[in-house]
Write an enzyme that holds these catalytic residues in place. Sequence first.
Site, PDB file in Angstrom:
ATOM      1  N   ASP A  83       0.851  -1.194   0.000  1.00 47.04           N
ATOM      2  CA  ASP A  83       0.000   0.000   0.000  1.00 47.04           C
ATOM      3  C   ASP A  83       0.885   1.242   0.000  1.00 47.04           C
ATOM      4  O   ASP A  83       1.729   1.415   0.882  1.00 47.04           O
ATOM      5  CB  ASP A  83      -0.887   0.020   1.254  1.00 47.04           C
ATOM      6  CG  ASP A  83      -1.812   1.223   1.249  1.00 47.04           C
ATOM      7  OD1 ASP A  83      -2.857   1.136   0.586  1.00 47.04           O
ATOM      8  OD2 ASP A  83      -1.467   2.258   1.862  1.00 47.04           O
ATOM      9  N   TYR A  97       2.855   9.884  -0.203  1.00 47.34           N
ATOM     10  CA  TYR A  97       3.951   9.356   0.636  1.00 47.34           C
ATOM     11  C   TYR A  97       5.329   9.610   0.022  1.00 47.34           C
ATOM     12  O   TYR A  97       6.344   9.382   0.677  1.00 47.34           O
ATOM     13  CB  TYR A  97       3.786   7.840   0.881  1.00 47.34           C
ATOM     14  CG  TYR A  97       2.472   7.399   1.484  1.00 47.34           C
ATOM     15  CD1 TYR A  97       1.600   8.300   2.069  1.00 47.34           C
ATOM     16  CD2 TYR A  97       2.095   6.061   1.469  1.00 47.34           C
ATOM     17  CE1 TYR A  97       0.385   7.890   2.601  1.00 47.34           C
ATOM     18  CE2 TYR A  97       0.885   5.640   2.010  1.00 47.34           C
ATOM     19  CZ  TYR A  97       0.042   6.567   2.560  1.00 47.34           C
ATOM     20  OH  TYR A  97      -1.166   6.150   3.086  1.00 47.34           O
ATOM     21  N   LYS A 128      -2.779   5.967  -4.379  1.00 44.24           N
ATOM     22  CA  LYS A 128      -3.933   6.854  -4.134  1.00 44.24           C
ATOM     23  C   LYS A 128      -3.758   8.214  -4.788  1.00 44.24           C
ATOM     24  O   LYS A 128      -2.642   8.749  -4.828  1.00 44.24           O
ATOM     25  CB  LYS A 128      -4.108   7.056  -2.615  1.00 44.24           C
ATOM     26  CG  LYS A 128      -4.029   5.755  -1.827  1.00 44.24           C
ATOM     27  CD  LYS A 128      -4.217   5.915  -0.333  1.00 44.24           C
ATOM     28  CE  LYS A 128      -3.885   4.624   0.383  1.00 44.24           C
ATOM     29  NZ  LYS A 128      -2.507   4.540   0.878  1.00 44.24           N
ATOM     30  N   HIS A 142      -7.796   9.333  -2.178  1.00 43.19           N
ATOM     31  CA  HIS A 142      -7.159   9.264  -0.851  1.00 43.19           C
ATOM     32  C   HIS A 142      -8.032   9.851   0.258  1.00 43.19           C
ATOM     33  O   HIS A 142      -8.070   9.336   1.374  1.00 43.19           O
ATOM     34  CB  HIS A 142      -5.814  10.012  -0.900  1.00 43.19           C
ATOM     35  CG  HIS A 142      -4.851   9.620   0.173  1.00 43.19           C
ATOM     36  ND1 HIS A 142      -3.504   9.581  -0.014  1.00 43.19           N
ATOM     37  CD2 HIS A 142      -5.036   9.242   1.461  1.00 43.19           C
ATOM     38  CE1 HIS A 142      -2.904   9.192   1.102  1.00 43.19           C
ATOM     39  NE2 HIS A 142      -3.821   8.986   2.010  1.00 43.19           N
TER      40      HIS A 142
HETATM   41  P1  NDP Z   1       0.218   1.069  11.843  1.00 41.75           P
HETATM   42  O1  NDP Z   1      -0.942   0.881  12.732  1.00 41.75           O
HETATM   43  O2  NDP Z   1       0.485   0.098  10.781  1.00 41.75           O
HETATM   44  O3  NDP Z   1       1.493   1.199  12.793  1.00 41.75           O
HETATM   45  C1  NDP Z   1       2.780   1.367  12.279  1.00 41.75           C
HETATM   46  C2  NDP Z   1       3.732   1.579  13.463  1.00 41.75           C
HETATM   47  O4  NDP Z   1       3.752   0.413  14.283  1.00 41.75           O
HETATM   48  C3  NDP Z   1       5.164   1.843  13.061  1.00 41.75           C
HETATM   49  O5  NDP Z   1       5.655   2.817  13.945  1.00 41.75           O
HETATM   50  C4  NDP Z   1       5.856   0.501  13.273  1.00 41.75           C
HETATM   51  O6  NDP Z   1       7.203   0.713  13.666  1.00 41.75           O
HETATM   52  C5  NDP Z   1       5.065  -0.078  14.431  1.00 41.75           C
HETATM   53  N1  NDP Z   1       4.947  -1.546  14.369  1.00 41.75           N
HETATM   54  C6  NDP Z   1       4.703  -2.310  13.274  1.00 41.75           C
HETATM   55  N2  NDP Z   1       4.636  -3.608  13.605  1.00 41.75           N
HETATM   56  C7  NDP Z   1       4.840  -3.677  14.941  1.00 41.75           C
HETATM   57  C8  NDP Z   1       4.888  -4.750  15.864  1.00 41.75           C
HETATM   58  N3  NDP Z   1       4.705  -6.002  15.469  1.00 41.75           N
HETATM   59  N4  NDP Z   1       5.119  -4.451  17.164  1.00 41.75           N
HETATM   60  C9  NDP Z   1       5.290  -3.179  17.559  1.00 41.75           C
HETATM   61  N5  NDP Z   1       5.253  -2.117  16.738  1.00 41.75           N
HETATM   62  C10 NDP Z   1       5.028  -2.367  15.436  1.00 41.75           C
HETATM   63  O7  NDP Z   1       0.124   2.559  11.292  1.00 41.75           O
HETATM   64  P2  NDP Z   1       0.084   3.359   9.919  1.00 41.75           P
HETATM   65  O8  NDP Z   1      -0.564   4.641  10.257  1.00 41.75           O
HETATM   66  O9  NDP Z   1       1.401   3.367   9.268  1.00 41.75           O
HETATM   67  O10 NDP Z   1      -0.947   2.552   9.001  1.00 41.75           O
HETATM   68  C11 NDP Z   1      -0.567   1.479   8.150  1.00 41.75           C
HETATM   69  C12 NDP Z   1      -0.612   1.880   6.693  1.00 41.75           C
HETATM   70  O11 NDP Z   1      -1.919   2.289   6.321  1.00 41.75           O
HETATM   71  C13 NDP Z   1       0.239   3.090   6.328  1.00 41.75           C
HETATM   72  O12 NDP Z   1       1.619   2.809   6.339  1.00 41.75           O
HETATM   73  C14 NDP Z   1      -0.340   3.439   4.993  1.00 41.75           C
HETATM   74  O13 NDP Z   1       0.124   2.561   3.991  1.00 41.75           O
HETATM   75  C15 NDP Z   1      -1.830   3.255   5.272  1.00 41.75           C
HETATM   76  N6  NDP Z   1      -2.500   4.501   5.707  1.00 41.75           N
HETATM   77  C16 NDP Z   1      -3.486   5.022   4.897  1.00 41.75           C
HETATM   78  C17 NDP Z   1      -4.117   6.187   5.225  1.00 41.75           C
HETATM   79  C18 NDP Z   1      -5.182   6.733   4.342  1.00 41.75           C
HETATM   80  O14 NDP Z   1      -5.556   7.895   4.503  1.00 41.75           O
HETATM   81  N7  NDP Z   1      -5.711   5.964   3.404  1.00 41.75           N
HETATM   82  C19 NDP Z   1      -3.778   6.938   6.449  1.00 41.75           C
HETATM   83  C20 NDP Z   1      -2.792   6.274   7.274  1.00 41.75           C
HETATM   84  C21 NDP Z   1      -2.204   5.102   6.905  1.00 41.75           C
HETATM   85  P3  NDP Z   1       8.490   0.369  12.739  1.00 41.75           P
HETATM   86  O15 NDP Z   1       8.193   0.765  11.338  1.00 41.75           O
HETATM   87  O16 NDP Z   1       9.555   1.197  13.378  1.00 41.75           O
HETATM   88  O17 NDP Z   1       8.727  -1.093  12.895  1.00 41.75           O
END
Ligand code: NDP
Length: 321
Positions: free
Chosen positions: A46, A51, A80, A113
């Site tokens: 995604d 981004y 998006k 988006h």
């Molecule tokens: P998430 O809920 O996926 O959380 C991501 C965070 O959690 C990062 O800081 C990561 O750290 C940490 N993490 C990941 N796996 C673990 C684990 N197993 N244990 C502990 N911590 C963990 O948040 P996002 O907001 O990034 O949402 C996911 C995706 O959704 C986005 O990346 C994007 O692609 C999409 N999105 C879409 C939006 C929209 O408007 N359509 C808005 C927001 C997000 P680290 O990377 O340091 O491991």
Amino acid sequence: MVVPTFDLLGGYKIPVVGLGTWQCNNEKELEDALNAALENGYRHIDTAYLYQNEHIIGRVLKEWFTSGKLKREDVFITTKLPMEGIHPDRVEPFLKKSLENLQLDYLDLYLIHFPVGITQRKNPSDSLHTIPTDHIAIWKKFEQQVDAGRARSIGISNFNIKQVDRIVKNARVKPASLQIENHVFLQQAELVKFAQDQGIVVVAYSPLGSPAYGNYVATLGITAKPTPSILNHPKVNEIAKKHGKTAAHVALRFQIQRKIAVIPKSVTANRVQANINLFDFTLDDQDMKALRQLDIGEACRVCDFKFAKVSSDHPEWPFPQ
Ligand code: NDP
């Protein structure tokens, strides 16, 4: 590992787990995460024009395709249309730019988006203004992208029930997917049911509650409202312990059992690897009930789009506050 899929309207299939890539702009970090993901069985990525990392993803995919380790049809790529592209004249140019960045001939899924359009910036320092936003006119342009073979499926993101309903009622090509913030604390049961009743696959963004969101918006001078941690929640951890899994596994598996796809983001190799291991356990009815009871609702919306610096008095602002 072969990840299960959900059926999309239109006949394609979306893997129920994908890799999120928001806030992944360090080239080496994202390349490593993508390689770890693809090696561990992820077949769904995604991204978004917003981004600013489509070109990195494109480069990594190209390497996998050229080496013969993967074929184009093996992976499901979502991107998006940014808010500054939400104008009928800008849909096709923005989609073509995303295809060029990703080095692809077609997208598996192209999403609007966010339901509010803004002025197109010429320079990054230009101030932003919302513009009148005609979803039906935009959607017709999206349908044309399907006709032209540039997007296999089309969908929407951050739309509320009224907005989804209006698209469905006026669409020739129905939206295949609705991507929304969805996690244990913000379950949006009514919106999820409404979409699923129309055959629309819901994809949960921020399925772990986006634990680093506060750090991200702080870099923009914004203070995020405090929200509790899903990963530290005692009940989520109790259920995880019962199954010999982690709190993250429970949070993700909960969504899959609600027939919602998940796109957790991580650039940490062992988390990327772990987050896809969701198919060796099942949450029982008692677990599902306990997790459903953790829903807090709007107060736990993390990604409120205040970082986009657009005003919430636009008629198409999708959230209650
Ligand atoms: P998430 O809920 O996926 O959380 C991501 C965070 O959690 C990062 O800081 C990561 O750290 C940490 N993490 C990941 N796996 C673990 C684990 N197993 N244990 C502990 N911590 C963990 O948040 P996002 O907001 O990034 O949402 C996911 C995706 O959704 C986005 O990346 C994007 O692609 C999409 N999105 C879409 C939006 C929209 O408007 N359509 C808005 C927001 C997000 P680290 O990377 O340091 O491991």
